[in-house]
Write a protein that holds these residues in place. Sequence first.
Motif, PDB file in Angstrom:
ATOM      1  N   SER A 251      26.501   4.381  17.203  1.00  0.00           N
ATOM      2  CA  SER A 251      26.954   3.381  18.142  1.00  0.00           C
ATOM      3  C   SER A 251      27.079   2.003  17.483  1.00  0.00           C
ATOM      4  N   GLY A 252      27.868   1.139  18.136  1.00  0.00           N
ATOM      5  CA  GLY A 252      28.158  -0.160  17.561  1.00  0.00           C
ATOM      6  C   GLY A 252      26.975  -1.088  17.483  1.00  0.00           C
ATOM      7  N   MET A 253      25.950  -0.880  18.335  1.00  0.00           N
ATOM      8  CA  MET A 253      24.748  -1.713  18.305  1.00  0.00           C
ATOM      9  C   MET A 253      23.580  -0.992  17.636  1.00  0.00           C
ATOM     10  N   CYS A 254      23.859   0.196  17.067  1.00  0.00           N
ATOM     11  CA  CYS A 254      22.877   0.960  16.283  1.00  0.00           C
ATOM     12  C   CYS A 254      21.710   1.478  17.117  1.00  0.00           C
ATOM     13  N   GLU A 255      21.947   1.700  18.408  1.00  0.00           N
ATOM     14  CA  GLU A 255      20.861   2.146  19.279  1.00  0.00           C
ATOM     15  C   GLU A 255      20.772   3.666  19.385  1.00  0.00           C
ATOM     16  N   ALA A 256      21.799   4.371  18.999  1.00  0.00           N
ATOM     17  CA  ALA A 256      21.792   5.830  19.096  1.00  0.00           C
ATOM     18  C   ALA A 256      22.893   6.365  18.190  1.00  0.00           C
ATOM     19  N   GLY A 257      22.919   7.697  18.050  1.00  0.00           N
ATOM     20  CA  GLY A 257      24.017   8.317  17.325  1.00  0.00           C
ATOM     21  C   GLY A 257      23.790   8.400  15.830  1.00  0.00           C
ATOM     22  N   ARG A 258      24.851   8.823  15.137  1.00  0.00           N
ATOM     23  CA  ARG A 258      24.763   9.099  13.704  1.00  0.00           C
ATOM     24  C   ARG A 258      24.586   7.854  12.860  1.00  0.00           C
ATOM     25  N   ILE A 259      24.960   6.693  13.395  1.00  0.00           N
ATOM     26  CA  ILE A 259      24.853   5.468  12.613  1.00  0.00           C
ATOM     27  C   ILE A 259      23.424   5.230  12.148  1.00  0.00           C
ATOM     28  N   ARG A 260      22.442   5.638  12.930  1.00  0.00           N
ATOM     29  CA  ARG A 260      21.045   5.399  12.559  1.00  0.00           C
ATOM     30  C   ARG A 260      20.667   6.196  11.311  1.00  0.00           C
ATOM     31  N   HIS A 261      21.238   7.385  11.157  1.00  0.00           N
ATOM     32  CA  HIS A 261      21.004   8.169   9.936  1.00  0.00           C
ATOM     33  C   HIS A 261      21.653   7.485   8.729  1.00  0.00           C
ATOM     34  N   HIS A 262      22.856   6.958   8.921  1.00  0.00           N
ATOM     35  CA  HIS A 262      23.529   6.286   7.807  1.00  0.00           C
ATOM     36  C   HIS A 262      22.796   4.995   7.415  1.00  0.00           C
ATOM     37  N   LEU A 263      22.226   4.320   8.390  1.00  0.00           N
ATOM     38  CA  LEU A 263      21.429   3.130   8.071  1.00  0.00           C
ATOM     39  C   LEU A 263      20.167   3.525   7.309  1.00  0.00           C
TER      40      LEU A 263
END
Length: 553
Positions: free
Chosen positions: A345-357
């Motif tokens: 998600s765009g605010m980094c609250e859920a989804g795959r983005i947290r793994h990439h971070l």
Amino acid sequence: MKIQFCGASTGVTGSCHLITTDNHRILLDCGQFQGGKAQEAMNYEEFPFDPAEIDCLILSHAHIDHCGRIPLLFKRGFKGDIYCTDATADLLGVMLKDSGYIHEKEAEWKNRKNERAGRPVIEPLYTYNDAVDSLKFVKPVLYDQLIELNEEMKIVFNDAGHILGSAITELWVTENDTVSKIVFSGDLGVMNRPILRDPTIIKKADYVIMETTYGNRLHPQNSMDVRRLMDIIRETAARGGTTVIPSFAVGRTQELIYELNRVYDSNSEYREAFKDLMVYVDSPMATTATEVFKRNAQVFDDETKEYIRKGDHPLDFKNLKFTRTSEESMWLNSDRKPKVIISASGMCEAGRIRHHLKHNLWDSRASIVFVGYQAEGTLGRRLVEGAQEVTLFGEKIKVNAQIHNLEGFSGHADRDGLLEWLGGFRQQPKHIFLVHGENDSKEDFAKTVKEQLGYEPVVVHGNSEYVLEENEIVSMRQTAEDDMDAEAANAARSTLTGIHRRIEDILYNANLAIDGKMPHDKLIKINNIIQELEKSAINLGAAVSEEDNTDTQ
């Protein structure tokens, strides 16, 4: 008549406003609260009204902070219709099904922890099936189409230029032989941006409900931030790092694809550095949303339509790859080659983005680029504000990557854009209600409006209700209806004129409509037919161009 503000009244999420007359109750939006734990907890509270008593819901657009509690509304008793634009209807299925799936998975995860700790089981806010059930009540309509909700209320959707299908709603309410007009801005887009048309300027309203997300800030010029993004990607790749872009799946991701497409398909200074650099969109929802964008090219701006007619779809290019499976997503972090990862998600609250971070924040070669609003309490906001360490999946991660915040990509109008839109009214509205902004943003914008336009807006704080007394309504029945007809007719004629220039032989009757010789109701019908025909023609043309391109490769 009463207006009760039930969400987006203390921040930028949870948009929900209730309009009540003696005979009817309708909702404008029913969005989910997003942010930290305090904001998320608000989703589980009771609605400040009985959902079973709501006649219908008017949806401005498909972002979760505007639509995300619709399945919950049905779960708690609402059984009315949902009116939105046809493009919003297409996106709504994507957004709500995904949201229901996420709520189910989050509940499963929490219940595993609760079971081990001996705590009671919790229920998801709503499920995937709840979302599917709520979609059965969606009633898609076209821009500029006059819809009678009931004997007292009529609406028209105008393009808001924020995301695909986003709308500014004009609502006419009749009480005691008096008509008043409410304009709900929804989220207003930025002028002169790619893909979408500019926000529609509305000429008259008695009452305005207006967003103020960036009410006290100015965006850099988009062209400057596009260039800065390309510089960041080039510099990051040169030092062997990955550029990670947290992005909203609907709207922002497609704009990023558009801008990257222009670089990859040009002879710009970046072409050599980018020729072997892959761009991955790692979000199943963003992938599906991009497909929806391609199917709704009829609402694109003229420049984007021209790209499509030439056979070069601006939402696709050679180095672009969409990943759907979790295995593909995990591979992106095991492969250490420089790349660009766009993920929700765009605010980094859920989804795959947290793994990439988790896999890139610690790496000094990497760059994290924010291209959208970061609400209070979110991980994105903490990173933008300079957090040195964050916790992801129970693990503390040192922030060594370069953090960039490019506000020029925002899909929201900034202070001057909001002021320009509000200044489009030919006379001062009776009341202007400021919502959908943090308190400083609303207060500061109210001061700017008073200084620049001489109006005194109402800054909405918390769930509050305003009674609009009859003697405050400035438009009498005849005046309001004449105004409604004139504005709708002018909008329809403008649309017809533009289409007629592009499709000369589509309908002989369009000539009559453009010349103003046709009754307003027939003009609207012709306008709707032409929009449907144009949508089919553009989609067919895009399919043919894609087939031709495939045959020549």
